[in-house]
Design a protein around this motif. Structure first.
Motif, PDB file in Angstrom:
ATOM      1  N   ARG A  97      -1.891   6.455   0.495  1.00 46.46           N
ATOM      2  CA  ARG A  97      -0.505   6.105   0.202  1.00 46.46           C
ATOM      3  C   ARG A  97       0.428   7.131   0.827  1.00 46.46           C
ATOM      4  O   ARG A  97       0.018   8.262   1.119  1.00 46.46           O
ATOM      5  CB  ARG A  97      -0.270   6.007  -1.296  1.00 46.46           C
ATOM      6  CG  ARG A  97      -0.350   7.294  -2.077  1.00 46.46           C
ATOM      7  CD  ARG A  97      -0.115   7.021  -3.575  1.00 46.46           C
ATOM      8  NE  ARG A  97       0.168   8.233  -4.329  1.00 46.46           N
ATOM      9  CZ  ARG A  97      -0.752   9.048  -4.820  1.00 46.46           C
ATOM     10  NH1 ARG A  97      -2.036   8.784  -4.618  1.00 46.46           N
ATOM     11  NH2 ARG A  97      -0.402  10.127  -5.491  1.00 46.46           N
ATOM     12  N   ASN A  98       1.677   6.720   1.028  1.00 44.96           N
ATOM     13  CA  ASN A  98       2.702   7.641   1.497  1.00 44.96           C
ATOM     14  C   ASN A  98       3.826   7.698   0.458  1.00 44.96           C
ATOM     15  O   ASN A  98       3.625   7.278  -0.682  1.00 44.96           O
ATOM     16  CB  ASN A  98       3.215   7.227   2.890  1.00 44.96           C
ATOM     17  CG  ASN A  98       3.789   5.813   2.911  1.00 44.96           C
ATOM     18  OD1 ASN A  98       4.194   5.273   1.871  1.00 44.96           O
ATOM     19  ND2 ASN A  98       3.837   5.208   4.081  1.00 44.96           N
ATOM     20  N   GLU A  99       4.984   8.195   0.843  1.00 40.65           N
ATOM     21  CA  GLU A  99       6.066   8.351  -0.114  1.00 40.65           C
ATOM     22  C   GLU A  99       6.595   7.014  -0.636  1.00 40.65           C
ATOM     23  O   GLU A  99       7.175   6.946  -1.719  1.00 40.65           O
ATOM     24  CB  GLU A  99       7.227   9.128   0.519  1.00 40.65           C
ATOM     25  CG  GLU A  99       6.913  10.572   0.873  1.00 40.65           C
ATOM     26  CD  GLU A  99       6.146  10.699   2.182  1.00 40.65           C
ATOM     27  OE1 GLU A  99       5.948   9.665   2.861  1.00 40.65           O
ATOM     28  OE2 GLU A  99       5.723  11.824   2.511  1.00 40.65           O
ATOM     29  N   VAL A 121      -1.448  12.467   1.330  1.00 46.54           N
ATOM     30  CA  VAL A 121      -1.871  13.559   2.202  1.00 46.54           C
ATOM     31  C   VAL A 121      -1.975  14.855   1.399  1.00 46.54           C
ATOM     32  O   VAL A 121      -2.922  15.631   1.555  1.00 46.54           O
ATOM     33  CB  VAL A 121      -0.895  13.716   3.387  1.00 46.54           C
ATOM     34  CG1 VAL A 121      -1.210  14.996   4.176  1.00 46.54           C
ATOM     35  CG2 VAL A 121      -0.970  12.511   4.305  1.00 46.54           C
ATOM     36  N   ASP A 122      -1.014  15.092   0.536  1.00 43.18           N
ATOM     37  CA  ASP A 122      -1.038  16.315  -0.281  1.00 43.18           C
ATOM     38  C   ASP A 122      -2.304  16.383  -1.139  1.00 43.18           C
ATOM     39  O   ASP A 122      -2.900  17.458  -1.299  1.00 43.18           O
ATOM     40  CB  ASP A 122       0.190  16.387  -1.183  1.00 43.18           C
ATOM     41  CG  ASP A 122       1.457  16.722  -0.409  1.00 43.18           C
ATOM     42  OD1 ASP A 122       1.353  17.186   0.746  1.00 43.18           O
ATOM     43  OD2 ASP A 122       2.563  16.520  -0.958  1.00 43.18           O
ATOM     44  N   LYS A 146       6.271 -12.358  -1.267  1.00 42.24           N
ATOM     45  CA  LYS A 146       7.097 -11.145  -1.300  1.00 42.24           C
ATOM     46  C   LYS A 146       6.715 -10.232  -2.466  1.00 42.24           C
ATOM     47  O   LYS A 146       7.069  -9.053  -2.468  1.00 42.24           O
ATOM     48  CB  LYS A 146       8.572 -11.509  -1.380  1.00 42.24           C
ATOM     49  CG  LYS A 146       9.104 -12.153  -0.103  1.00 42.24           C
ATOM     50  CD  LYS A 146      10.590 -12.433  -0.195  1.00 42.24           C
ATOM     51  CE  LYS A 146      11.114 -13.041   1.104  1.00 42.24           C
ATOM     52  NZ  LYS A 146      12.574 -13.325   1.030  1.00 42.24           N
ATOM     53  N   ARG A 147       6.021 -10.784  -3.444  1.00 47.28           N
ATOM     54  CA  ARG A 147       5.557  -9.978  -4.576  1.00 47.28           C
ATOM     55  C   ARG A 147       4.362  -9.112  -4.181  1.00 47.28           C
ATOM     56  O   ARG A 147       4.070  -8.122  -4.866  1.00 47.28           O
ATOM     57  CB  ARG A 147       5.177 -10.918  -5.724  1.00 47.28           C
ATOM     58  CG  ARG A 147       4.748 -10.229  -7.022  1.00 47.28           C
ATOM     59  CD  ARG A 147       4.496 -11.271  -8.119  1.00 47.28           C
ATOM     60  NE  ARG A 147       3.889 -10.682  -9.303  1.00 47.28           N
ATOM     61  CZ  ARG A 147       4.560 -10.093 -10.285  1.00 47.28           C
ATOM     62  NH1 ARG A 147       5.869 -10.016 -10.231  1.00 47.28           N
ATOM     63  NH2 ARG A 147       3.930  -9.591 -11.338  1.00 47.28           N
ATOM     64  N   TYR A 148       3.687  -9.463  -3.077  1.00 45.77           N
ATOM     65  CA  TYR A 148       2.464  -8.781  -2.686  1.00 45.77           C
ATOM     66  C   TYR A 148       2.502  -8.303  -1.235  1.00 45.77           C
ATOM     67  O   TYR A 148       1.632  -8.653  -0.430  1.00 45.77           O
ATOM     68  CB  TYR A 148       1.265  -9.712  -2.902  1.00 45.77           C
ATOM     69  CG  TYR A 148       1.222 -10.346  -4.265  1.00 45.77           C
ATOM     70  CD1 TYR A 148       0.746  -9.634  -5.363  1.00 45.77           C
ATOM     71  CD2 TYR A 148       1.668 -11.649  -4.461  1.00 45.77           C
ATOM     72  CE1 TYR A 148       0.710 -10.205  -6.632  1.00 45.77           C
ATOM     73  CE2 TYR A 148       1.617 -12.237  -5.737  1.00 45.77           C
ATOM     74  CZ  TYR A 148       1.150 -11.499  -6.802  1.00 45.77           C
ATOM     75  OH  TYR A 148       1.122 -12.062  -8.052  1.00 45.77           O
ATOM     76  N   PRO A 149       3.459  -7.476  -0.873  1.00 45.41           N
ATOM     77  CA  PRO A 149       3.492  -6.966   0.514  1.00 45.41           C
ATOM     78  C   PRO A 149       2.349  -5.968   0.734  1.00 45.41           C
ATOM     79  O   PRO A 149       2.226  -4.990  -0.011  1.00 45.41           O
ATOM     80  CB  PRO A 149       4.862  -6.281   0.604  1.00 45.41           C
ATOM     81  CG  PRO A 149       5.150  -5.838  -0.790  1.00 45.41           C
ATOM     82  CD  PRO A 149       4.551  -6.899  -1.686  1.00 45.41           C
ATOM     83  N   PHE A 150       1.527  -6.229   1.723  1.00 45.00           N
ATOM     84  CA  PHE A 150       0.366  -5.372   1.948  1.00 45.00           C
ATOM     85  C   PHE A 150       0.678  -4.340   3.034  1.00 45.00           C
ATOM     86  O   PHE A 150       0.934  -4.683   4.182  1.00 45.00           O
ATOM     87  CB  PHE A 150      -0.848  -6.197   2.347  1.00 45.00           C
ATOM     88  CG  PHE A 150      -2.076  -5.367   2.591  1.00 45.00           C
ATOM     89  CD1 PHE A 150      -2.514  -4.466   1.632  1.00 45.00           C
ATOM     90  CD2 PHE A 150      -2.804  -5.473   3.761  1.00 45.00           C
ATOM     91  CE1 PHE A 150      -3.644  -3.669   1.823  1.00 45.00           C
ATOM     92  CE2 PHE A 150      -3.933  -4.700   3.982  1.00 45.00           C
ATOM     93  CZ  PHE A 150      -4.354  -3.807   3.008  1.00 45.00           C
ATOM     94  N   HIS A 151       0.619  -3.070   2.647  1.00 49.26           N
ATOM     95  CA  HIS A 151       0.813  -1.963   3.572  1.00 49.26           C
ATOM     96  C   HIS A 151      -0.493  -1.178   3.652  1.00 49.26           C
ATOM     97  O   HIS A 151      -0.965  -0.643   2.654  1.00 49.26           O
ATOM     98  CB  HIS A 151       1.952  -1.058   3.107  1.00 49.26           C
ATOM     99  CG  HIS A 151       3.290  -1.738   3.092  1.00 49.26           C
ATOM    100  ND1 HIS A 151       4.115  -1.785   4.180  1.00 49.26           N
ATOM    101  CD2 HIS A 151       3.928  -2.422   2.097  1.00 49.26           C
ATOM    102  CE1 HIS A 151       5.215  -2.461   3.878  1.00 49.26           C
ATOM    103  NE2 HIS A 151       5.117  -2.848   2.620  1.00 49.26           N
TER     104      HIS A 151
END
Length: 199
Positions: free
Chosen positions: A58-60, A102-103, A192-197
């Protein structure tokens, strides 16, 4: 919610939440697991050797888990509300995956004196990778095809977990299959409820 990750901000649902004290033990276990991984690699490496660590994370802003766990959570809760699944099965369900930042990947090395001596970090970053079925959706607008591909992707690593965690009854295969169908139906109904990143 489907532990161990916090709920997706894109798929809020009344009564569904994860408190910090509920998430904390999983985060601690993830830190310990990562520390142990680095300790083992430190023993194996020859001087000048390198370790490449690449994970779903994950990111920010986004987590790879958001749409995946959000979809599974919604599908199972829909079954609970339809009296197709006992609430206790949902409440006790834990998916064996932790999506680190990353942290969190760097923390064991930075905080452990021996690991700090063993490793020198050359590069650390979070990247969002392209996803073929997302690209196809953007190109064609075919929500049904996207939903089927996304649900199949999730199902490849989710079906065995559900089979292991659902009650061992003759109805178990059908109930697990129903999660798969509800997952895809949810994606079709509200993409739109499930945007996959993919981080």
């Amino acid at each position: 919610y489907v532990m161990p990750m916090p709920p997706s901000p894109y798929a809020p649902r009344s009564g569904v939440s994860v408190m910090p004290e509920e998430h904390a033990p999983f985060a601690q276990q993830a830190r310990e697991d990562m520390t142990r991984f680095y300790q083992m690699r430190a023993k194996e490496l020859v001087p000048g050797g390198k370790v490449l660590v690449q994970v779903f994370g994950r990111n920010e802003e986004h987590s790879t888990s958001h749409a995946i766990f959000g979809g599974i959570s919604d599908a199972m809760l829909d079954m609970v509300e339809a009296e197709r699944l006992e609430r206790s099965v949902y409440e006790e369900f834990i998916f064996p995956g932790f999506f680190r930042s990353v942290d969190e990947l760097l923390q064991p090395i930075q905080e452990d004196a021996e690991l700090s001596k063993a490793f020198r970090i050359e590069k650390a970053e979070a990247q969002e990778c392209s996803v073929p079925f997302n690209e196809e959706l953007a190109r064609t607008g075919n929500t049904k095809a996207w939903a089927a591909s996304f649900a199949s992707f999730i199902w490849a690593f989710t079906e065995p977990v559900l089979m292991a965690r659902f009650p061992d009854t003759p109805e178990r295969p059908a109930l697990v299959g129903e999660v798969r169908q509800r997952l895809e139906d949810s994606f079709v109904a509200d993409p739109k409820r499930y945007p996959f990143h993919y981080i």
